[in-house]
Write a protein that holds these residues in place. Structure first.
Motif, PDB file in Angstrom:
ATOM      1  N   VAL A  29       0.839  -1.198   0.000  1.00  0.00           N
ATOM      2  CA  VAL A  29       0.000   0.000   0.000  1.00  0.00           C
ATOM      3  C   VAL A  29       0.871   1.244   0.000  1.00  0.00           C
ATOM      4  N   MET A  30       1.920   1.257   0.812  1.00  0.00           N
ATOM      5  CA  MET A  30       2.814   2.414   0.861  1.00  0.00           C
ATOM      6  C   MET A  30       3.492   2.648  -0.484  1.00  0.00           C
ATOM      7  N   ASN A  31       3.946   1.578  -1.132  1.00  0.00           N
ATOM      8  CA  ASN A  31       4.569   1.716  -2.461  1.00  0.00           C
ATOM      9  C   ASN A  31       3.600   2.333  -3.448  1.00  0.00           C
ATOM     10  N   PHE A  32       2.348   1.865  -3.427  1.00  0.00           N
ATOM     11  CA  PHE A  32       1.366   2.409  -4.348  1.00  0.00           C
ATOM     12  C   PHE A  32       1.103   3.885  -4.064  1.00  0.00           C
ATOM     13  N   LEU A  33       0.953   4.244  -2.792  1.00  0.00           N
ATOM     14  CA  LEU A  33       0.648   5.618  -2.430  1.00  0.00           C
ATOM     15  C   LEU A  33       1.786   6.579  -2.764  1.00  0.00           C
ATOM     16  N   HIS A  34       3.022   6.083  -2.803  1.00  0.00           N
ATOM     17  CA  HIS A  34       4.156   6.933  -3.135  1.00  0.00           C
ATOM     18  C   HIS A  34       4.344   7.110  -4.642  1.00  0.00           C
ATOM     19  N   ASN A  35       3.711   6.249  -5.434  1.00  0.00           N
ATOM     20  CA  ASN A  35       3.799   6.393  -6.896  1.00  0.00           C
ATOM     21  C   ASN A  35       3.050   7.638  -7.336  1.00  0.00           C
ATOM     22  N   ASP A  36       3.490   8.211  -8.428  1.00  0.00           N
ATOM     23  CA  ASP A  36       2.813   9.365  -9.010  1.00  0.00           C
ATOM     24  C   ASP A  36       1.476   8.900  -9.569  1.00  0.00           C
ATOM     25  N   PRO A  37       0.336   9.446  -9.058  1.00  0.00           N
ATOM     26  CA  PRO A  37      -0.956   9.013  -9.557  1.00  0.00           C
ATOM     27  C   PRO A  37      -1.122   9.245 -11.058  1.00  0.00           C
ATOM     28  N   GLY A  38      -0.407  10.195 -11.618  1.00  0.00           N
ATOM     29  CA  GLY A  38      -0.498  10.458 -13.040  1.00  0.00           C
ATOM     30  C   GLY A  38      -0.024   9.302 -13.896  1.00  0.00           C
ATOM     31  N   THR A  39       0.771   8.406 -13.329  1.00  0.00           N
ATOM     32  CA  THR A  39       1.255   7.267 -14.099  1.00  0.00           C
ATOM     33  C   THR A  39       0.158   6.234 -14.315  1.00  0.00           C
ATOM     34  N   HIS A  40      -0.970   6.382 -13.659  1.00  0.00           N
ATOM     35  CA  HIS A  40      -2.068   5.434 -13.792  1.00  0.00           C
ATOM     36  C   HIS A  40      -3.201   6.008 -14.632  1.00  0.00           C
ATOM     37  N   LYS A  41      -2.871   6.961 -15.518  1.00  0.00           N
ATOM     38  CA  LYS A  41      -3.859   7.581 -16.389  1.00  0.00           C
ATOM     39  C   LYS A  41      -3.421   7.436 -17.838  1.00  0.00           C
ATOM     40  N   ILE A  42      -4.417   7.504 -18.714  1.00  0.00           N
ATOM     41  CA  ILE A  42      -4.138   7.497 -20.144  1.00  0.00           C
ATOM     42  C   ILE A  42      -5.032   8.559 -20.785  1.00  0.00           C
ATOM     43  N   SER A  43      -4.481   9.304 -21.718  1.00  0.00           N
ATOM     44  CA  SER A  43      -5.275  10.316 -22.417  1.00  0.00           C
ATOM     45  C   SER A  43      -6.036   9.645 -23.559  1.00  0.00           C
ATOM     46  N   VAL A  44      -7.007  10.354 -24.089  1.00  0.00           N
ATOM     47  CA  VAL A  44      -7.766   9.838 -25.226  1.00  0.00           C
ATOM     48  C   VAL A  44      -6.828   9.598 -26.404  1.00  0.00           C
ATOM     49  N   GLY A  45      -5.917  10.542 -26.651  1.00  0.00           N
ATOM     50  CA  GLY A  45      -4.965  10.384 -27.753  1.00  0.00           C
ATOM     51  C   GLY A  45      -4.096   9.148 -27.596  1.00  0.00           C
ATOM     52  N   GLU A  46      -3.589   8.922 -26.384  1.00  0.00           N
ATOM     53  CA  GLU A  46      -2.758   7.733 -26.130  1.00  0.00           C
ATOM     54  C   GLU A  46      -3.572   6.453 -26.315  1.00  0.00           C
ATOM     55  N   LEU A  47      -4.825   6.469 -25.863  1.00  0.00           N
ATOM     56  CA  LEU A  47      -5.690   5.291 -26.030  1.00  0.00           C
ATOM     57  C   LEU A  47      -5.927   5.009 -27.506  1.00  0.00           C
ATOM     58  N   LEU A  48      -6.222   6.041 -28.277  1.00  0.00           N
ATOM     59  CA  LEU A  48      -6.468   5.839 -29.707  1.00  0.00           C
ATOM     60  C   LEU A  48      -5.233   5.311 -30.428  1.00  0.00           C
ATOM     61  N   LYS A  49      -4.057   5.800 -30.062  1.00  0.00           N
ATOM     62  CA  LYS A  49      -2.809   5.280 -30.654  1.00  0.00           C
ATOM     63  C   LYS A  49      -2.633   3.806 -30.307  1.00  0.00           C
ATOM     64  N   HIS A  50      -2.915   3.467 -29.049  1.00  0.00           N
ATOM     65  CA  HIS A  50      -2.794   2.078 -28.598  1.00  0.00           C
ATOM     66  C   HIS A  50      -3.741   1.182 -29.401  1.00  0.00           C
ATOM     67  N   LEU A  51      -4.983   1.619 -29.561  1.00  0.00           N
ATOM     68  CA  LEU A  51      -5.961   0.827 -30.312  1.00  0.00           C
ATOM     69  C   LEU A  51      -5.575   0.717 -31.786  1.00  0.00           C
ATOM     70  N   ALA A  52      -5.047   1.809 -32.346  1.00  0.00           N
ATOM     71  CA  ALA A  52      -4.642   1.803 -33.758  1.00  0.00           C
ATOM     72  C   ALA A  52      -3.477   0.856 -34.018  1.00  0.00           C
ATOM     73  N   SER A  53      -2.649   0.639 -32.999  1.00  0.00           N
ATOM     74  CA  SER A  53      -1.501  -0.250 -33.153  1.00  0.00           C
ATOM     75  C   SER A  53      -1.901  -1.728 -33.143  1.00  0.00           C
ATOM     76  N   GLY A  54      -3.152  -1.990 -32.791  1.00  0.00           N
ATOM     77  CA  GLY A  54      -3.627  -3.370 -32.775  1.00  0.00           C
ATOM     78  C   GLY A  54      -3.371  -4.107 -31.471  1.00  0.00           C
ATOM     79  N   GLU A  55      -2.790  -3.412 -30.492  1.00  0.00           N
ATOM     80  CA  GLU A  55      -2.545  -4.047 -29.202  1.00  0.00           C
ATOM     81  C   GLU A  55      -3.854  -4.262 -28.458  1.00  0.00           C
ATOM     82  N   LYS A  56      -3.847  -5.268 -27.580  1.00  0.00           N
ATOM     83  CA  LYS A  56      -5.037  -5.606 -26.812  1.00  0.00           C
ATOM     84  C   LYS A  56      -5.351  -4.498 -25.804  1.00  0.00           C
TER      85      LYS A  56
END
Length: 171
Positions: A29-56
């Protein structure tokens, strides 16, 4: 039942830590709380690139069933936030899992819970469905499924209670 107890202990843990100063917060729990919460987000643009690449990618909608019925991305899985822990077996441990809601707040909470429970492949769609709908073009968008059912009308009681109903709804 075990999953519910784990979630409750994670929620109640900070209260018990303050009540008993000698108790320690689990290392994970402490390790998770010390991580930057921004690392657990994805923008719409990043999601669309991921989907366009054919990745799951698996889309998890944590809105209510009624919200999901109105509109949702094609192929999205509906797991309302209040039923998340009971449905962990539906969430894949491989590939990218994108959690979203209307604006991102419920999804952020769901992402936090899932990370604490060991789902390292889960991210929150930054801005939620609002960002997805407004940030995409018809050519790059995953298709949305629109249900033409109307939500059941809400019983607001007798007509003379309209003023009280407006106050209860924050109007």
């Amino acid at each position: 039942m075990k999953k519910t107890l784990i979630l409750l202990s994670l929620i109640l843990l900070p209260v018990s830590v303050f009540a008993q100063p000698t108790q320690k917060i689990p290392h994970e729990v402490m390790n998770f709380l010390h991580n930057d919460p921004g690392t657990h987000k994805i923008s719409v643009g990043e999601l669309l690139k991921h989907l366009a690449s054919g990745e799951k990618a698996t889309l998890i909608d944590v809105r209510t069933a009624q919200e999901y019925a109105i509109i949702h991305p094609s192929g999205a899985i509906s797991i309302p936030f209040d039923q998340l822990v009971e449905n962990l077996d539906i969430i894949p441990h491989d590939g990218l899992v994108v959690v979203y809601c209307h604006s991102g707040r419920r999804a952020e909470g769901a992402t936090t819970v899932l990370h604490i429970l060991g789902f390292d492949n889960v991210v929150n769609l930054n801005g939620g469905l609002i960002a997805l709908v407004t940030g995409i073009t018809s050519k790059s968008a995953p298709p949305l499924e629109k249900t033409h059912k109307q939500a059941a009308p809400v019983d607001q009681g007798p007509a003379d209670d309209d003023e009280d109903a407006e106050q209860d709804m924050g109007c």
